[in-house]
Write a protein that holds these residues in place. Structure first.
Motif, PDB file in Angstrom:
ATOM      1  N   TYR A 161       1.066   2.927  -8.467  1.00  0.00           N
ATOM      2  CA  TYR A 161       0.841   1.575  -8.959  1.00  0.00           C
ATOM      3  C   TYR A 161      -0.546   1.107  -8.518  1.00  0.00           C
ATOM      4  CZ  TYR A 161       5.548   0.228 -10.621  1.00  0.00           C
ATOM      5  OH  TYR A 161       6.706   0.085 -11.323  1.00  0.00           O
ATOM      6  N   VAL A 162      -0.964  -0.026  -9.046  1.00  0.00           N
ATOM      7  CA  VAL A 162      -2.264  -0.612  -8.732  1.00  0.00           C
ATOM      8  C   VAL A 162      -2.087  -2.099  -8.447  1.00  0.00           C
ATOM      9  CG1 VAL A 162      -3.541   1.060 -10.149  1.00  0.00           C
ATOM     10  CG2 VAL A 162      -2.773  -1.100 -11.173  1.00  0.00           C
ATOM     11  N   ASP A 163      -3.102  -2.685  -7.802  1.00  0.00           N
ATOM     12  CA  ASP A 163      -3.123  -4.138  -7.626  1.00  0.00           C
ATOM     13  C   ASP A 163      -3.321  -4.803  -8.980  1.00  0.00           C
ATOM     14  OD1 ASP A 163      -2.997  -3.823  -4.870  1.00  0.00           O
ATOM     15  OD2 ASP A 163      -5.126  -4.151  -4.551  1.00  0.00           O
TER      16      ASP A 163
ATOM     17  N   GLU B  16       0.828  -1.206   0.000  1.00  0.00           N
ATOM     18  CA  GLU B  16       0.000   0.000   0.000  1.00  0.00           C
ATOM     19  C   GLU B  16       0.865   1.261   0.000  1.00  0.00           C
ATOM     20  OE1 GLU B  16      -3.622   0.325  -0.080  1.00  0.00           O
ATOM     21  OE2 GLU B  16      -3.135  -1.649  -0.935  1.00  0.00           O
ATOM     22  N   PHE B  17       1.965   1.265   0.760  1.00  0.00           N
ATOM     23  CA  PHE B  17       2.894   2.392   0.755  1.00  0.00           C
ATOM     24  C   PHE B  17       3.447   2.604  -0.650  1.00  0.00           C
ATOM     25  CE2 PHE B  17       7.357   3.730   0.760  1.00  0.00           C
ATOM     26  CZ  PHE B  17       7.249   4.989   1.337  1.00  0.00           C
ATOM     27  N   TRP B  18       3.972   1.537  -1.264  1.00  0.00           N
ATOM     28  CA  TRP B  18       4.599   1.667  -2.573  1.00  0.00           C
ATOM     29  C   TRP B  18       3.587   2.002  -3.677  1.00  0.00           C
ATOM     30  CZ3 TRP B  18       9.379   2.730  -3.698  1.00  0.00           C
ATOM     31  CH2 TRP B  18      10.355   2.509  -2.735  1.00  0.00           C
ATOM     32  N   LYS B  19       2.337   1.589  -3.518  1.00  0.00           N
ATOM     33  CA  LYS B  19       1.310   2.006  -4.486  1.00  0.00           C
ATOM     34  C   LYS B  19       1.181   3.525  -4.485  1.00  0.00           C
ATOM     35  CE  LYS B  19      -2.636  -0.168  -4.029  1.00  0.00           C
ATOM     36  NZ  LYS B  19      -3.717  -1.086  -3.607  1.00  0.00           N
ATOM     37  N   GLN B  20       1.247   4.147  -3.317  1.00  0.00           N
ATOM     38  CA  GLN B  20       1.174   5.606  -3.245  1.00  0.00           C
ATOM     39  C   GLN B  20       2.427   6.258  -3.819  1.00  0.00           C
ATOM     40  OE1 GLN B  20      -0.481   7.409   0.455  1.00  0.00           O
ATOM     41  NE2 GLN B  20      -0.365   5.274   1.169  1.00  0.00           N
TER      42      GLN B  20
ATOM     43  N   GLN C 114       1.535  -3.259  -9.680  1.00  0.00           N
ATOM     44  CA  GLN C 114       2.115  -3.008 -11.000  1.00  0.00           C
ATOM     45  C   GLN C 114       1.720  -1.622 -11.488  1.00  0.00           C
ATOM     46  OE1 GLN C 114       0.115  -6.373 -12.710  1.00  0.00           O
ATOM     47  NE2 GLN C 114      -1.346  -5.063 -13.771  1.00  0.00           N
ATOM     48  N   ARG C 115       2.420  -1.172 -12.512  1.00  0.00           N
ATOM     49  CA  ARG C 115       2.035   0.074 -13.148  1.00  0.00           C
ATOM     50  C   ARG C 115       0.648  -0.121 -13.764  1.00  0.00           C
ATOM     51  NH1 ARG C 115       6.911   1.906 -16.936  1.00  0.00           N
ATOM     52  NH2 ARG C 115       5.100   1.798 -18.272  1.00  0.00           N
ATOM     53  N   PRO C 116      -0.132   0.930 -13.876  1.00  0.00           N
ATOM     54  CA  PRO C 116      -1.455   0.770 -14.481  1.00  0.00           C
ATOM     55  C   PRO C 116      -1.418   0.188 -15.890  1.00  0.00           C
ATOM     56  CG  PRO C 116      -1.330   2.873 -13.354  1.00  0.00           C
ATOM     57  CD  PRO C 116       0.061   2.279 -13.332  1.00  0.00           C
ATOM     58  N   ASP C 117      -0.325   0.428 -16.618  1.00  0.00           N
ATOM     59  CA  ASP C 117      -0.207  -0.128 -17.974  1.00  0.00           C
ATOM     60  C   ASP C 117       0.343  -1.555 -17.965  1.00  0.00           C
ATOM     61  OD1 ASP C 117       2.530   0.129 -17.481  1.00  0.00           O
ATOM     62  OD2 ASP C 117       2.858   1.667 -19.002  1.00  0.00           O
ATOM     63  N   GLY C 118       0.494  -2.135 -16.774  1.00  0.00           N
ATOM     64  CA  GLY C 118       1.001  -3.503 -16.663  1.00  0.00           C
ATOM     65  C   GLY C 118       2.513  -3.590 -16.631  1.00  0.00           C
ATOM     66  N   GLY C 119       3.197  -2.444 -16.657  1.00  0.00           N
ATOM     67  CA  GLY C 119       4.649  -2.427 -16.654  1.00  0.00           C
ATOM     68  C   GLY C 119       5.251  -2.967 -15.369  1.00  0.00           C
ATOM     69  N   HIS C 120       6.540  -2.861 -15.249  1.00  0.00           N
ATOM     70  CA  HIS C 120       7.362  -3.495 -14.219  1.00  0.00           C
ATOM     71  C   HIS C 120       6.682  -3.600 -12.855  1.00  0.00           C
ATOM     72  CE1 HIS C 120      11.229  -4.951 -12.727  1.00  0.00           C
ATOM     73  NE2 HIS C 120      10.856  -4.380 -11.599  1.00  0.00           N
ATOM     74  N   PRO C 121       6.343  -4.825 -12.432  1.00  0.00           N
ATOM     75  CA  PRO C 121       5.668  -5.025 -11.150  1.00  0.00           C
ATOM     76  C   PRO C 121       6.632  -5.195  -9.977  1.00  0.00           C
ATOM     77  CG  PRO C 121       5.593  -7.033 -12.451  1.00  0.00           C
ATOM     78  CD  PRO C 121       6.315  -6.011 -13.268  1.00  0.00           C
ATOM     79  N   LEU C 122       6.061  -5.009  -8.775  1.00  0.00           N
ATOM     80  CA  LEU C 122       6.769  -5.255  -7.528  1.00  0.00           C
ATOM     81  C   LEU C 122       6.002  -6.324  -6.762  1.00  0.00           C
ATOM     82  CD1 LEU C 122       7.441  -1.573  -6.351  1.00  0.00           C
ATOM     83  CD2 LEU C 122       8.905  -3.037  -7.775  1.00  0.00           C
ATOM     84  N   LEU C 123       6.751  -7.227  -6.112  1.00  0.00           N
ATOM     85  CA  LEU C 123       6.162  -8.293  -5.319  1.00  0.00           C
ATOM     86  C   LEU C 123       6.675  -8.177  -3.890  1.00  0.00           C
ATOM     87  CD1 LEU C 123       4.546 -10.946  -5.052  1.00  0.00           C
ATOM     88  CD2 LEU C 123       6.630 -12.151  -5.770  1.00  0.00           C
ATOM     89  N   PHE C 124       5.763  -8.155  -2.931  1.00  0.00           N
ATOM     90  CA  PHE C 124       6.103  -8.062  -1.520  1.00  0.00           C
ATOM     91  C   PHE C 124       5.805  -9.410  -0.888  1.00  0.00           C
ATOM     92  CE2 PHE C 124       5.203  -3.984  -3.229  1.00  0.00           C
ATOM     93  CZ  PHE C 124       6.242  -3.202  -2.749  1.00  0.00           C
ATOM     94  N   ILE C 125       6.836 -10.009  -0.272  1.00  0.00           N
ATOM     95  CA  ILE C 125       6.739 -11.362   0.277  1.00  0.00           C
ATOM     96  C   ILE C 125       7.090 -11.317   1.760  1.00  0.00           C
ATOM     97  CG2 ILE C 125       7.614 -13.720   0.118  1.00  0.00           C
ATOM     98  CD1 ILE C 125       8.536 -13.005  -2.762  1.00  0.00           C
ATOM     99  N   GLU C 126       6.188 -11.818   2.594  1.00  0.00           N
ATOM    100  CA  GLU C 126       6.455 -11.825   4.035  1.00  0.00           C
ATOM    101  C   GLU C 126       7.499 -12.883   4.389  1.00  0.00           C
ATOM    102  OE1 GLU C 126       2.877 -11.972   6.383  1.00  0.00           O
ATOM    103  OE2 GLU C 126       2.161 -10.086   5.517  1.00  0.00           O
ATOM    104  N   VAL C 127       8.435 -12.463   5.231  1.00  0.00           N
ATOM    105  CA  VAL C 127       9.471 -13.350   5.760  1.00  0.00           C
ATOM    106  C   VAL C 127       9.516 -13.162   7.271  1.00  0.00           C
ATOM    107  CG1 VAL C 127      10.842 -13.311   3.627  1.00  0.00           C
ATOM    108  CG2 VAL C 127      11.300 -11.629   5.411  1.00  0.00           C
TER     109      VAL C 127
END
Length: 127
Positions: A28-30, A20-24, A46-59
Protein backbone atom coordinates in the motif's frame (compact mmCIF):
# COMPACT_ATOMS: atom_id res chain seq x y z
CA UNK A 1 -30.44 1.67 0.18
CA UNK A 2 -27.36 -0.15 1.54
CA UNK A 3 -24.10 0.72 3.22
CA UNK A 4 -20.58 0.06 1.96
CA UNK A 5 -17.25 -0.30 3.72
CA UNK A 6 -15.43 3.02 3.51
CA UNK A 7 -12.19 1.78 5.07
CA UNK A 8 -10.94 -0.51 7.81
CA UNK A 9 -9.67 1.11 11.03
CA UNK A 10 -7.06 -0.18 13.46
CA UNK A 11 -6.78 1.21 16.99
CA UNK A 12 -3.10 1.31 17.91
CA UNK A 13 -0.40 2.90 20.07
CA UNK A 14 1.82 4.12 17.18
CA UNK A 15 -0.15 4.94 14.03
CA UNK A 16 2.88 5.77 11.93
CA UNK A 17 4.88 2.63 12.79
CA UNK A 18 1.90 0.33 12.29
CA UNK A 19 0.95 1.96 8.98
CA UNK A 20 4.54 1.47 7.79
CA UNK A 21 4.36 -2.25 8.67
CA UNK A 22 1.06 -2.71 6.81
CA UNK A 23 2.34 -0.77 3.79
CA UNK A 24 5.03 -3.44 3.44
CA UNK A 25 2.59 -6.30 4.00
CA UNK A 26 0.09 -5.12 1.39
CA UNK A 27 2.23 -2.95 -0.91
CA UNK A 28 0.00 0.00 0.00
CA UNK A 29 0.96 3.67 -0.22
CA UNK A 30 0.23 6.87 1.69
CA UNK A 31 -2.56 9.11 0.46
CA UNK A 32 -0.71 11.13 -2.22
CA UNK A 33 -2.38 14.33 -0.99
CA UNK A 34 -1.74 13.74 2.74
CA UNK A 35 1.40 11.74 3.55
CA UNK A 36 2.00 10.13 6.92
CA UNK A 37 4.76 11.32 9.25
CA UNK A 38 6.15 10.08 12.56
CA UNK A 39 4.06 11.52 15.38
CA UNK A 40 0.81 11.66 13.40
CA UNK A 41 -2.00 10.20 15.51
CA UNK A 42 -3.92 9.07 12.42
CA UNK A 43 -2.32 7.48 9.36
CA UNK A 44 -4.17 6.52 6.18
CA UNK A 45 -2.79 4.04 3.64
CA UNK A 46 -4.39 2.71 0.49
CA UNK A 47 -3.84 0.49 -2.49
CA UNK A 48 -1.93 2.27 -5.25
CA UNK A 49 -5.10 2.25 -7.36
CA UNK A 50 -6.99 3.98 -4.53
CA UNK A 51 -8.77 0.79 -3.49
CA UNK A 52 -9.79 -0.25 0.03
CA UNK A 53 -7.85 1.92 2.51
CA UNK A 54 -6.73 1.27 6.07
CA UNK A 55 -6.77 3.90 8.82
CA UNK A 56 -4.56 3.65 11.91
CA UNK A 57 -5.77 5.68 14.90
CA UNK A 58 -3.80 6.10 18.12
CA UNK A 59 -5.65 5.24 21.32
CA UNK A 60 -4.34 5.33 24.91
CA UNK A 61 -5.04 1.70 25.81
CA UNK A 62 -3.12 -1.41 24.69
CA UNK A 63 -4.77 -4.32 22.90
CA UNK A 64 -6.33 -6.62 25.53
CA UNK A 65 -7.98 -9.62 23.84
CA UNK A 66 -8.24 -11.54 20.57
CA UNK A 67 -9.58 -9.60 17.59
CA UNK A 68 -13.22 -10.31 16.77
CA UNK A 69 -12.63 -9.12 13.18
CA UNK A 70 -9.42 -9.75 11.27
CA UNK A 71 -7.93 -9.68 7.78
CA UNK A 72 -7.41 -12.88 5.78
CA UNK A 73 -4.55 -12.50 3.32
CA UNK A 74 -3.46 -14.58 0.33
CA UNK A 75 -0.08 -14.40 -1.39
CA UNK A 76 -0.33 -12.37 -4.59
CA UNK A 77 2.58 -14.39 -6.00
CA UNK A 78 4.49 -17.40 -4.76
CA UNK A 79 3.60 -19.93 -2.13
CA UNK A 80 2.13 -19.61 1.33
CA UNK A 81 5.49 -20.66 2.82
CA UNK A 82 7.35 -17.97 0.85
CA UNK A 83 4.89 -15.30 1.93
CA UNK A 84 5.05 -16.48 5.54
CA UNK A 85 8.85 -16.09 5.48
CA UNK A 86 8.50 -12.56 4.01
CA UNK A 87 5.93 -11.48 6.61
CA UNK A 88 8.00 -12.82 9.50
CA UNK A 89 10.98 -10.97 8.06
CA UNK A 90 9.20 -7.60 8.18
CA UNK A 91 8.00 -7.98 11.77
CA UNK A 92 4.95 -10.26 11.89
CA UNK A 93 4.85 -12.84 14.68
CA UNK A 94 3.46 -16.36 14.20
CA UNK A 95 0.63 -17.15 16.63
CA UNK A 96 -0.61 -20.52 15.32
CA UNK A 97 0.08 -22.83 12.39
CA UNK A 98 -3.12 -24.43 11.14
CA UNK A 99 -1.82 -25.57 7.75
CA UNK A 100 -2.98 -29.02 6.70
CA UNK A 101 -5.96 -28.80 9.05
CA UNK A 102 -8.31 -30.30 6.44
CA UNK A 103 -5.78 -32.23 4.37
CA UNK A 104 -2.86 -31.32 2.11
CA UNK A 105 -2.72 -27.73 0.82
CA UNK A 106 -5.41 -26.54 3.24
CA UNK A 107 -5.39 -24.33 6.28
CA UNK A 108 -3.80 -21.07 7.29
CA UNK A 109 -1.24 -19.47 9.57
CA UNK A 110 -2.37 -17.04 12.27
CA UNK A 111 0.01 -14.09 12.57
CA UNK A 112 0.11 -10.90 14.60
CA UNK A 113 1.33 -7.47 13.56
CA UNK A 114 3.80 -5.57 15.78
CA UNK A 115 0.96 -4.39 18.07
CA UNK A 116 -0.62 -7.83 18.39
CA UNK A 117 -3.49 -7.53 15.89
CA UNK A 118 -4.12 -11.00 14.49
CA UNK A 119 -4.47 -11.75 10.79
CA UNK A 120 -4.43 -14.97 8.79
CA UNK A 121 -2.30 -16.05 5.87
CA UNK A 122 -4.18 -18.41 3.60
CA UNK A 123 -2.74 -20.39 0.70
CA UNK A 124 -2.64 -19.07 -2.86
CA UNK A 125 -6.03 -18.54 -4.52
CA UNK A 126 -5.48 -21.46 -6.91
CA UNK A 127 -5.66 -24.03 -4.06
Amino acid sequence: MTSFVSHTSFDCRDAYALSEFWKQVLEYVDDPEDGNEPGHDECWIQRPDGGHPLLFIEVPEDKQVKNRVHLDLRPSAGSQAEELERLLGIGARQVADLRGLHGPDTGWVVLADPEGNEFCLLGPADH
